[in-house]
Motif scaffolding. Structure first.
Motif, PDB file in Angstrom:
ATOM      1  N   VAL A   7       0.984  -1.306   0.164  1.00 43.24           N
ATOM      2  CA  VAL A   7      -0.047   0.220  -0.016  1.00 43.24           C
ATOM      3  C   VAL A   7       0.700   1.699   0.141  1.00 43.24           C
ATOM      4  CG1 VAL A   7      -1.768   1.064   1.077  1.00 43.24           C
ATOM      5  CG2 VAL A   7      -1.463  -1.202   1.843  1.00 43.24           C
ATOM      6  N   TYR A   8       0.740   2.379  -0.800  1.00 46.30           N
ATOM      7  CA  TYR A   8       1.170   3.275  -1.103  1.00 46.30           C
ATOM      8  C   TYR A   8       0.861   4.274  -0.196  1.00 46.30           C
ATOM      9  CZ  TYR A   8       4.325   7.073  -3.206  1.00 46.30           C
ATOM     10  OH  TYR A   8       4.987   8.189  -3.397  1.00 46.30           O
ATOM     11  N   MET A   9       1.241   5.116   0.827  1.00 39.58           N
ATOM     12  CA  MET A   9       0.290   5.360   1.031  1.00 39.58           C
ATOM     13  C   MET A   9       0.614   6.945   1.637  1.00 39.58           C
ATOM     14  SD  MET A   9      -1.438   5.403   5.137  1.00 39.58           S
ATOM     15  CE  MET A   9      -2.110   3.830   4.927  1.00 39.58           C
ATOM     16  N   LEU A  10       0.602   8.542   0.765  1.00 40.76           N
ATOM     17  CA  LEU A  10       1.270   9.317   1.125  1.00 40.76           C
ATOM     18  C   LEU A  10       0.480  10.256   2.355  1.00 40.76           C
ATOM     19  CD1 LEU A  10       1.027  10.465  -2.561  1.00 40.76           C
ATOM     20  CD2 LEU A  10       2.643   9.905  -1.062  1.00 40.76           C
ATOM     21  N   HIS A  11       1.315  11.147   2.354  1.00 40.58           N
ATOM     22  CA  HIS A  11       0.881  11.944   3.669  1.00 40.58           C
ATOM     23  C   HIS A  11      -0.209  12.362   4.339  1.00 40.58           C
ATOM     24  CE1 HIS A  11       1.597  15.510   0.922  1.00 40.58           C
ATOM     25  NE2 HIS A  11       1.068  16.161   2.074  1.00 40.58           N
ATOM     26  N   GLY A  12      -1.137  12.326   5.341  1.00 44.05           N
ATOM     27  CA  GLY A  12      -2.459  13.455   5.492  1.00 44.05           C
ATOM     28  C   GLY A  12      -3.318  12.764   4.705  1.00 44.05           C
ATOM     29  N   VAL A  13      -3.314  11.092   4.967  1.00 41.31           N
ATOM     30  CA  VAL A  13      -4.402  10.031   4.839  1.00 41.31           C
ATOM     31  C   VAL A  13      -5.387   9.822   5.724  1.00 41.31           C
ATOM     32  CG1 VAL A  13      -4.797   8.255   4.043  1.00 41.31           C
ATOM     33  CG2 VAL A  13      -2.877   9.193   2.568  1.00 41.31           C
ATOM     34  N   THR A  14      -5.610   9.884   6.155  1.00 33.68           N
ATOM     35  CA  THR A  14      -7.070   9.715   7.451  1.00 33.68           C
ATOM     36  C   THR A  14      -8.217   8.019   7.275  1.00 33.68           C
ATOM     37  OG1 THR A  14      -7.420  11.929   8.153  1.00 33.68           O
ATOM     38  CG2 THR A  14      -8.877   9.995   8.588  1.00 33.68           C
ATOM     39  N   LEU A  15      -7.317   6.863   8.292  1.00 36.12           N
ATOM     40  CA  LEU A  15      -8.417   6.082   7.748  1.00 36.12           C
ATOM     41  C   LEU A  15      -9.239   5.917   9.194  1.00 36.12           C
ATOM     42  CD1 LEU A  15      -5.575   3.439   6.739  1.00 36.12           C
ATOM     43  CD2 LEU A  15      -7.498   4.989   4.824  1.00 36.12           C
ATOM     44  N   GLY A  16     -10.496   6.056   8.802  1.00 37.00           N
ATOM     45  CA  GLY A  16     -10.900   6.251  10.197  1.00 37.00           C
ATOM     46  C   GLY A  16     -12.886   6.366  10.327  1.00 37.00           C
ATOM     47  N   ALA A  17     -13.184   6.196  11.630  1.00 37.74           N
ATOM     48  CA  ALA A  17     -14.688   5.485  11.858  1.00 37.74           C
ATOM     49  C   ALA A  17     -15.670   7.102  11.268  1.00 37.74           C
ATOM     50  CB  ALA A  17     -14.843   5.699  13.451  1.00 37.74           C
ATOM     51  N   THR A  18     -16.669   6.710  11.222  1.00 35.22           N
ATOM     52  CA  THR A  18     -17.766   7.644  10.475  1.00 35.22           C
ATOM     53  C   THR A  18     -18.726   8.420  11.531  1.00 35.22           C
ATOM     54  OG1 THR A  18     -19.477   5.874  10.597  1.00 35.22           O
ATOM     55  CG2 THR A  18     -18.664   6.138   8.802  1.00 35.22           C
ATOM     56  N   GLY A  19     -18.455   8.011  13.329  1.00 37.45           N
ATOM     57  CA  GLY A  19     -18.574   8.557  14.351  1.00 37.45           C
ATOM     58  C   GLY A  19     -19.964   8.438  14.593  1.00 37.45           C
ATOM     59  N   LYS A  20     -20.278   7.042  13.823  1.00 39.23           N
ATOM     60  CA  LYS A  20     -21.854   6.965  13.855  1.00 39.23           C
ATOM     61  C   LYS A  20     -21.127   5.531  14.596  1.00 39.23           C
ATOM     62  CE  LYS A  20     -24.192   7.618   9.259  1.00 39.23           C
ATOM     63  NZ  LYS A  20     -24.597   6.720   8.125  1.00 39.23           N
ATOM     64  N   PRO A  21     -22.574   5.123  15.856  1.00 41.07           N
ATOM     65  CA  PRO A  21     -22.413   3.923  16.782  1.00 41.07           C
ATOM     66  C   PRO A  21     -22.915   3.277  16.388  1.00 41.07           C
ATOM     67  CG  PRO A  21     -24.098   5.725  17.492  1.00 41.07           C
ATOM     68  CD  PRO A  21     -23.990   5.744  16.438  1.00 41.07           C
ATOM     69  N   MET A  22     -21.431   2.109  15.992  1.00 40.72           N
ATOM     70  CA  MET A  22     -21.861   0.130  15.621  1.00 40.72           C
ATOM     71  C   MET A  22     -21.478  -0.638  16.728  1.00 40.72           C
ATOM     72  SD  MET A  22     -21.553   0.886  12.942  1.00 40.72           S
ATOM     73  CE  MET A  22     -21.040  -0.183  11.840  1.00 40.72           C
ATOM     74  N   HIS A  23     -21.984  -0.322  17.509  1.00 42.83           N
ATOM     75  CA  HIS A  23     -22.786  -0.821  18.888  1.00 42.83           C
ATOM     76  C   HIS A  23     -21.068  -2.202  19.108  1.00 42.83           C
ATOM     77  CE1 HIS A  23     -25.920   0.893  19.997  1.00 42.83           C
ATOM     78  NE2 HIS A  23     -26.849   0.682  18.584  1.00 42.83           N
ATOM     79  N   GLY A  24     -19.937  -1.956  18.757  1.00 49.05           N
ATOM     80  CA  GLY A  24     -19.366  -3.072  19.039  1.00 49.05           C
ATOM     81  C   GLY A  24     -18.409  -3.618  18.070  1.00 49.05           C
ATOM     82  N   ALA A  25     -19.537  -3.711  16.925  1.00 52.33           N
ATOM     83  CA  ALA A  25     -19.182  -4.024  14.904  1.00 52.33           C
ATOM     84  C   ALA A  25     -18.104  -3.215  14.557  1.00 52.33           C
ATOM     85  CB  ALA A  25     -19.804  -3.668  14.409  1.00 52.33           C
ATOM     86  N   LYS A  26     -16.915  -3.538  13.822  1.00 49.32           N
ATOM     87  CA  LYS A  26     -15.764  -2.762  13.159  1.00 49.32           C
ATOM     88  C   LYS A  26     -16.245  -1.723  12.479  1.00 49.32           C
ATOM     89  CE  LYS A  26     -12.449  -3.954   9.621  1.00 49.32           C
ATOM     90  NZ  LYS A  26     -12.445  -2.751   9.044  1.00 49.32           N
ATOM     91  N   ARG A  27     -15.030  -0.844  12.562  1.00 51.23           N
ATOM     92  CA  ARG A  27     -15.856   1.266  12.530  1.00 51.23           C
ATOM     93  C   ARG A  27     -14.674   1.732  11.453  1.00 51.23           C
ATOM     94  NH1 ARG A  27     -15.898   5.226  16.763  1.00 51.23           N
ATOM     95  NH2 ARG A  27     -14.012   4.106  17.076  1.00 51.23           N
ATOM     96  N   HIS A  28     -13.981   0.838  10.809  1.00 51.72           N
ATOM     97  CA  HIS A  28     -13.152   1.115  10.565  1.00 51.72           C
ATOM     98  C   HIS A  28     -12.829   0.640   8.728  1.00 51.72           C
ATOM     99  CE1 HIS A  28     -12.212   3.094  14.198  1.00 51.72           C
ATOM    100  NE2 HIS A  28     -11.314   3.801  13.558  1.00 51.72           N
ATOM    101  N   PRO A  29     -12.521   1.031   7.678  1.00 47.29           N
ATOM    102  CA  PRO A  29     -11.914   0.809   6.407  1.00 47.29           C
ATOM    103  C   PRO A  29     -10.845  -0.729   6.796  1.00 47.29           C
ATOM    104  CG  PRO A  29     -11.406   2.635   6.652  1.00 47.29           C
ATOM    105  CD  PRO A  29     -11.814   3.003   8.020  1.00 47.29           C
TER     106      PRO A  29
END
Length: 82
Positions: A7-29
């Motif tokens: 994976v070629y990841m340049l600067h300033g990349v965000t891999l994050g959650a949407t902020g919605k409650p997932m009740h313990g489920a996976k939240r990130h990509p």
């Protein structure tokens, strides 16, 4: 987040959650193998970015991306025929 190999990841990349409650489920990509993430790209939520995908600089991705595609802007997927 789960990141594959080559994976070629340049600067300033965000891999994050949407902020919605997932009740313990996976939240990130999940980023598959051989993906390019341009500078300032944002990938949010429990989605799969397929193998060989290119995410353009400053793109925002909140939906799954099929392998071999290119994403620019906000969820704009280019498949090579365009």
């Amino acid at each position: 987040a789960v990141v594959g190999s080559d994976v070629y990841m340049l600067h300033g990349v965000t891999l994050g959650a949407t902020g919605k409650p997932m009740h313990g489920a996976k939240r990130h990509p999940t980023i598959a193998d051989s993906v390019t993430l341009g500078a300032g790209a944002t990938v949010l939520g429990d989605i799969l970015v397929g193998s060989g995908v290119t995410v353009g600089a400053s793109a925002v991705v909140t939906r799954a991306v099929p392998e071999g595609s290119t994403v620019v802007g906000v969820n704009k997927v280019l498949d090579g025929s365009q």
